[in-house]
Design a protein around this motif. Structure first.
Motif, short mmCIF file in Angstrom:
data_model
loop_
_atom_site.label_atom_id
_atom_site.label_comp_id
_atom_site.label_asym_id
_atom_site.label_seq_id
_atom_site.Cartn_x
_atom_site.Cartn_y
_atom_site.Cartn_z
N THR A 65 140.34 -12.40 -25.58
CA THR A 65 141.21 -12.62 -24.64
C THR A 65 143.05 -13.18 -25.15
OG1 THR A 65 139.88 -12.61 -22.85
CG2 THR A 65 142.47 -13.89 -22.26
N VAL A 66 144.30 -12.32 -24.38
CA VAL A 66 145.70 -12.25 -24.72
C VAL A 66 146.46 -13.11 -24.36
CG1 VAL A 66 146.92 -10.57 -26.53
CG2 VAL A 66 144.86 -10.49 -27.22
N ARG A 67 147.43 -13.90 -24.30
CA ARG A 67 148.39 -13.37 -23.77
C ARG A 67 149.72 -13.01 -24.57
NH1 ARG A 67 150.08 -14.65 -18.79
NH2 ARG A 67 152.25 -16.29 -17.95
N VAL A 68 150.13 -12.50 -23.74
CA VAL A 68 151.63 -12.00 -24.69
C VAL A 68 152.71 -12.90 -24.06
CG1 VAL A 68 152.94 -9.61 -25.11
CG2 VAL A 68 150.61 -9.09 -25.24
N PRO A 69 153.61 -13.37 -24.83
CA PRO A 69 154.49 -13.94 -24.45
C PRO A 69 155.89 -13.35 -23.71
CG PRO A 69 154.73 -14.03 -26.36
CD PRO A 69 153.20 -13.45 -26.14
N PRO A 70 156.51 -13.52 -22.28
CA PRO A 70 157.48 -12.51 -21.98
C PRO A 70 158.23 -12.37 -23.00
CG PRO A 70 157.84 -15.38 -21.05
CD PRO A 70 156.54 -15.05 -22.08
N THR A 71 159.45 -11.45 -22.90
CA THR A 71 160.71 -10.91 -23.16
C THR A 71 161.78 -10.61 -22.05
OG1 THR A 71 161.06 -8.44 -23.33
CG2 THR A 71 159.39 -9.39 -25.13
N ASP A 73 163.03 -8.30 -21.52
CA ASP A 73 162.85 -7.12 -20.58
C ASP A 73 161.69 -7.23 -19.80
OD1 ASP A 73 165.62 -6.14 -21.39
OD2 ASP A 73 164.28 -5.20 -23.05
N GLU A 74 160.85 -8.16 -19.97
CA GLU A 74 159.49 -8.15 -19.89
C GLU A 74 158.83 -9.12 -18.97
OE1 GLU A 74 157.30 -4.50 -19.24
OE2 GLU A 74 158.70 -4.22 -20.38
N PRO A 75 157.51 -9.39 -18.26
CA PRO A 75 157.85 -11.05 -18.17
C PRO A 75 156.35 -11.09 -18.88
CG PRO A 75 156.40 -9.16 -16.35
CD PRO A 75 157.50 -8.47 -17.57
N ALA A 76 155.88 -12.23 -18.76
CA ALA A 76 154.69 -12.39 -19.98
C ALA A 76 153.53 -12.01 -19.00
CB ALA A 76 154.01 -13.85 -19.55
N PHE A 77 152.45 -11.38 -20.40
CA PHE A 77 151.27 -10.08 -19.95
C PHE A 77 150.18 -11.06 -20.65
CE2 PHE A 77 148.98 -6.49 -21.00
CZ PHE A 77 149.43 -5.64 -19.32
N SER A 78 148.90 -10.93 -19.90
CA SER A 78 147.84 -10.90 -19.96
C SER A 78 146.35 -10.11 -19.87
CB SER A 78 147.15 -12.10 -19.71
OG SER A 78 147.73 -13.67 -19.19
N CYS A 79 145.60 -9.94 -20.88
CA CYS A 79 144.81 -8.64 -21.28
C CYS A 79 143.80 -9.12 -22.08
CB CYS A 79 145.34 -7.84 -21.92
SG CYS A 79 146.08 -8.03 -23.43
N VAL A 80 142.18 -8.29 -22.33
CA VAL A 80 141.62 -8.35 -22.64
C VAL A 80 141.42 -7.10 -23.56
CG1 VAL A 80 138.81 -8.50 -22.71
CG2 VAL A 80 139.44 -9.50 -21.46
N ASP A 303 151.10 0.13 -0.38
CA ASP A 303 152.28 1.02 -0.49
C ASP A 303 152.61 1.21 -2.13
OD1 ASP A 303 153.54 -1.14 -0.82
OD2 ASP A 303 154.08 -0.91 1.21
N ASP A 304 153.78 2.37 -2.41
CA ASP A 304 154.17 2.65 -3.56
C ASP A 304 154.83 0.96 -4.54
OD1 ASP A 304 153.82 4.86 -3.86
OD2 ASP A 304 155.50 5.81 -3.23
N GLU A 305 155.34 0.40 -3.14
CA GLU A 305 156.17 -0.78 -3.70
C GLU A 305 155.47 -1.88 -4.60
OE1 GLU A 305 159.36 -4.71 -1.35
OE2 GLU A 305 158.71 -2.65 -0.95
N ASP A 306 154.19 -2.68 -4.19
CA ASP A 306 153.00 -3.38 -4.09
C ASP A 306 152.96 -2.82 -5.55
OD1 ASP A 306 153.11 -4.32 -1.60
OD2 ASP A 306 152.04 -3.81 -0.90
N ASP A 307 152.51 -1.11 -5.92
CA ASP A 307 152.03 -0.67 -6.82
C ASP A 307 152.99 -0.57 -8.14
OD1 ASP A 307 149.75 0.77 -8.51
OD2 ASP A 307 151.57 1.90 -9.15
N GLN A 308 154.18 -1.50 -7.81
CA GLN A 308 155.07 -1.42 -8.88
C GLN A 308 154.96 -2.78 -9.87
OE1 GLN A 308 159.32 -0.56 -6.80
NE2 GLN A 308 158.40 1.54 -7.43
N GLU A 309 154.02 -3.31 -8.94
CA GLU A 309 154.11 -5.31 -9.49
C GLU A 309 153.14 -5.70 -10.39
OE1 GLU A 309 153.32 -6.85 -5.98
OE2 GLU A 309 155.34 -7.01 -5.28
N GLY A 310 152.44 -3.81 -10.47
CA GLY A 310 151.67 -4.28 -11.89
C GLY A 310 149.87 -3.26 -11.68
N CYS A 311 149.40 -2.97 -12.69
CA CYS A 311 148.71 -2.19 -12.00
C CYS A 311 146.94 -3.09 -13.32
CB CYS A 311 148.50 -1.27 -12.41
SG CYS A 311 147.76 0.28 -11.06
N VAL A 312 146.12 -2.24 -12.54
CA VAL A 312 145.09 -3.68 -13.18
C VAL A 312 144.20 -2.10 -13.71
CG1 VAL A 312 142.50 -4.36 -13.18
CG2 VAL A 312 144.42 -5.52 -12.10
N ILE A 313 143.70 -2.59 -15.71
CA ILE A 313 142.59 -1.91 -15.97
C ILE A 313 141.30 -1.96 -15.95
CG2 ILE A 313 144.10 -0.40 -17.17
CD1 ILE A 313 141.97 -2.13 -18.70
#
Length: 314
Positions: A65-71, A73-80, A303-313
């Motif tokens: 699990t990785v926590r990418v700190p915010p920049t 231009d980009e918010p903090a980001f977590s992923c496996v 809707d598209d507005e919700d989708d812009q908040e983030g996507c899960v893979i």
């Protein structure tokens, strides 16, 4: 997900997330034997480098699990991160000691594509009947009723101890590893890259994975080449040092021509494994920047507005 991320109860009283869930990235390690693929993965995932070389006979999966700190231009980001370790790319022998459902020939070309590969007792991906495929489609159809892209395990099967079943939908990034003091290892790395590019061109692929050349074992020459040789120590006139200098010079030119990332690392000395120069974080950033590699379709009803908040893979 945390309680704050949960939405209203569904029909069965089970809360579903109202925001994006956990993201999965997949990185595949390729290269000749003794190039150090497994050592690099263990150094990153388990914070240790195996003291002795052990031949990798079967592909294996590691997770971190990785926590990418915010920049700015980009918010903090977590992923496996799902790391796929593979055997010597030059092998083509049988797997006599493997379980019957896994027994087959080793062939690196199976791991050069972005396609999903599932190897488990219930599904022989080499030979299967139309009836088998029909049954699998029925299962998928039933599963579609409860699937949600924000819940990865509702989209794909969870890992199994007796199966090679990656969680991610496809390969997203490739690290092509070679021994910086071994000319044959370096030639094989270039050969792997050329085979991958040839396959992508034949498929007329519109989406390309991220690729990186990894020059491992730089501890053998005292460290990265950007460190003055006087500080690195060693004999600059030794054959090993001369071979490494020739390989790394060519690798610089080749990576620039092909648009590849290139890093000099050492699993033994943890060079390029952590901190700002971590090769795995570089690959994660590259994959993250190309969302089409890991995005799934948005959940139904949003809707598209919700989708812009983030996507899960998955």
């Amino acid at each position: 997900p945390p309680a704050s991320a949960m939405g209203d109860d569904d029909e069965e009283g089970v809360k579903k997330p109202k925001g994006p869930g956990l993201t999965f990235f997949r990185i595949t390690m390729l290269g000749a034997g003794k190039s150090g693929k497994t050592s690099l993965v263990n150094a990153y995932v388990n914070n240790m480098c195996p003291p002795q070389h052990v031949t990798t006979d079967d592909p294996d999966l590691y997770y971190r699990t990785v926590r990418v700190p915010p920049t700015p231009d980009e918010p903090a980001f977590s992923c496996v991160v799902e790391l796929e370790d593979t055997f010597d790319s030059q092998r083509g022998d049988e797997m006599p000691d493997a379980a019957p459902w896994f027994r087959r020939k080793r062939a690196v070309k199976e791991y050069l594509t972005m396609d999903q590969v599932v190897l488990d007792p219930d599904y022989d991906w080499i030979e299967y009947t139309k009836s088998d495929e029909y049954q699998r489609r029925k299962i998928r159809k039933e599963k579609d009723k409860t699937r949600d892209v924000r819940l990865p395990f509702s989209m794909y099967d969870a890992p199994m101890s007796r199966a090679y079943r990656p969680l991610t939908k496809q390969r997203m990034g490739f690290m092509i590893v070679f021994d910086c003091t071994d000319m044959e290892s370096y030639k094989e790395a270039k050969n792997i890259h050329l085979m991958m590019m040839d396959d992508l061109e034949k498929r007329k692929a519109k989406l390309y994975p991220k690729m990186m050349l990894v020059a491992n074992h730089i501890d053998k020459i005292g460290g990265p080449q950007d460190i003055p040789i006087k500080l690195r120590g060693g004999n600059k006139d030794s054959q090993e040092m001369k071979t490494a200098a020739k390989i790394l010079k060519d690798a610089d030119l080749y990576s620039a021509e092909q648009g590849l990332m290139l890093n000099q690392v050492s699993a033994r000395d943890f060079i390029g494994i952590g901190g700002e120069n971590c090769i795995f974080m570089q690959m994660i950033d590259a994959v993250r920047a190309t969302s089409s590699l890991w995005e799934l379709e948005k959940p139904k009803g949003e809707d598209d507005e919700d989708d812009q908040e983030g996507c899960v893979i998955a």
